[in-house]
Design a protein around this motif. Sequence first.
Motif, PDB file in Angstrom:
ATOM      1  N   HIS A 103       0.829  -1.199   0.000  1.00  0.00           N
ATOM      2  CA  HIS A 103       0.000   0.000   0.000  1.00  0.00           C
ATOM      3  C   HIS A 103       0.869   1.257   0.000  1.00  0.00           C
ATOM      4  N   HIS A 104       1.871   1.291   0.857  1.00  0.00           N
ATOM      5  CA  HIS A 104       2.756   2.457   0.937  1.00  0.00           C
ATOM      6  C   HIS A 104       3.567   2.620  -0.344  1.00  0.00           C
ATOM      7  N   LEU A 105       3.987   1.511  -0.902  1.00  0.00           N
ATOM      8  CA  LEU A 105       4.754   1.572  -2.152  1.00  0.00           C
ATOM      9  C   LEU A 105       3.908   2.172  -3.271  1.00  0.00           C
ATOM     10  N   VAL A 106       2.692   1.651  -3.444  1.00  0.00           N
ATOM     11  CA  VAL A 106       1.809   2.160  -4.493  1.00  0.00           C
ATOM     12  C   VAL A 106       1.469   3.622  -4.213  1.00  0.00           C
ATOM     13  N   HIS A 107       1.139   3.923  -2.977  1.00  0.00           N
ATOM     14  CA  HIS A 107       0.789   5.293  -2.587  1.00  0.00           C
ATOM     15  C   HIS A 107       1.935   6.250  -2.909  1.00  0.00           C
ATOM     16  N   THR A 108       3.138   5.865  -2.545  1.00  0.00           N
ATOM     17  CA  THR A 108       4.311   6.706  -2.790  1.00  0.00           C
ATOM     18  C   THR A 108       4.564   6.893  -4.278  1.00  0.00           C
ATOM     19  N   VAL A 110       2.409   6.597  -6.782  1.00  0.00           N
ATOM     20  CA  VAL A 110       1.343   7.408  -7.380  1.00  0.00           C
ATOM     21  C   VAL A 110       1.559   8.878  -7.043  1.00  0.00           C
ATOM     22  N   LEU A 111       1.876   9.167  -5.789  1.00  0.00           N
ATOM     23  CA  LEU A 111       2.121  10.560  -5.397  1.00  0.00           C
ATOM     24  C   LEU A 111       3.323  11.143  -6.135  1.00  0.00           C
ATOM     25  N   ALA A 112       4.378  10.374  -6.250  1.00  0.00           N
ATOM     26  CA  ALA A 112       5.572  10.864  -6.955  1.00  0.00           C
ATOM     27  C   ALA A 112       5.240  11.173  -8.412  1.00  0.00           C
ATOM     28  N   GLU A 113       4.470  10.283  -9.017  1.00  0.00           N
ATOM     29  CA  GLU A 113       4.084  10.492 -10.417  1.00  0.00           C
ATOM     30  C   GLU A 113       3.195  11.726 -10.544  1.00  0.00           C
ATOM     31  N   GLY A 170      -4.699   5.943 -20.105  1.00  0.00           N
ATOM     32  CA  GLY A 170      -4.382   4.526 -20.300  1.00  0.00           C
ATOM     33  C   GLY A 170      -3.377   3.951 -19.329  1.00  0.00           C
ATOM     34  N   SER A 171      -2.693   4.776 -18.568  1.00  0.00           N
ATOM     35  CA  SER A 171      -1.691   4.227 -17.654  1.00  0.00           C
ATOM     36  C   SER A 171      -2.285   4.054 -16.265  1.00  0.00           C
ATOM     37  N   ILE A 172      -2.261   2.829 -15.815  1.00  0.00           N
ATOM     38  CA  ILE A 172      -2.748   2.429 -14.488  1.00  0.00           C
ATOM     39  C   ILE A 172      -4.079   3.110 -14.181  1.00  0.00           C
ATOM     40  N   SER A 173      -5.041   2.817 -15.064  1.00  0.00           N
ATOM     41  CA  SER A 173      -6.397   3.365 -14.916  1.00  0.00           C
ATOM     42  C   SER A 173      -6.349   4.853 -14.605  1.00  0.00           C
ATOM     43  N   GLU A 174      -5.671   5.516 -15.543  1.00  0.00           N
ATOM     44  CA  GLU A 174      -5.480   6.965 -15.460  1.00  0.00           C
ATOM     45  C   GLU A 174      -5.008   7.378 -14.084  1.00  0.00           C
ATOM     46  N   LEU A 175      -3.897   6.710 -13.739  1.00  0.00           N
ATOM     47  CA  LEU A 175      -3.209   6.917 -12.464  1.00  0.00           C
ATOM     48  C   LEU A 175      -4.217   6.950 -11.327  1.00  0.00           C
ATOM     49  N   LEU A 176      -4.895   5.809 -11.296  1.00  0.00           N
ATOM     50  CA  LEU A 176      -5.902   5.564 -10.255  1.00  0.00           C
ATOM     51  C   LEU A 176      -6.842   6.760 -10.122  1.00  0.00           C
TER      52      LEU A 176
END
Length: 183
Positions: A103-108, A110-113, A170-176
């Motif tokens: 969860h933290h990895l994905v969260h980080t 996504v936020l960085a992106e 198109g990338s990761i469901s429009e970046l979540l």
Amino acid sequence: MVNAINLGDNAVFERIYRMYYPALRFFASKYVGDDESEDIVESLFLRVWKQKKLLASEAHLKAFLYQATRNACLDFIKVQGRLNKRHHVWLNQLEKTEQDYLHHLVHTEVLAELHRAISKLPSQCRYVMQLGFVDGLTNEEIAQTLSLSVQTVKNHKVRALKILKQQFAGSISELLLIYIFLH
């Protein structure tokens, strides 16, 4: 004690061992299973040998061995229960840690992106998004800070979201979904 049984005598101990081992092992297996019963009964005989007990009669010996075997089995079951409980707790904790890590990895990520994408926005949109998304200000607070109308702030947000949506198409469901519409 005419009929006393001296378990400190090698010959007596060996005879008792050969006579009772199979029955005690079978008895123990009903409590703990075959593999564990062997270890339990062997440990019991080792303790009996070290104690070099002197027992009053064959009946006393038999009662002592069966009671000691039963107690050893119950102790084993109790210890196994604690170990299983600890193992279960440990597995749950490990699973939770793994979930938290992911969860933290994905969260980080996504936020960085999102931060990288926001830094590429036109300057006014970037300021509005940084104040709203990063600093957590409301539209009214952003309007006050930048000396803009609330509607202009909303327009900049809509424009920024359109640009971000195009960047992440198109990338990761429009970046979540643009990180669940910026929280």
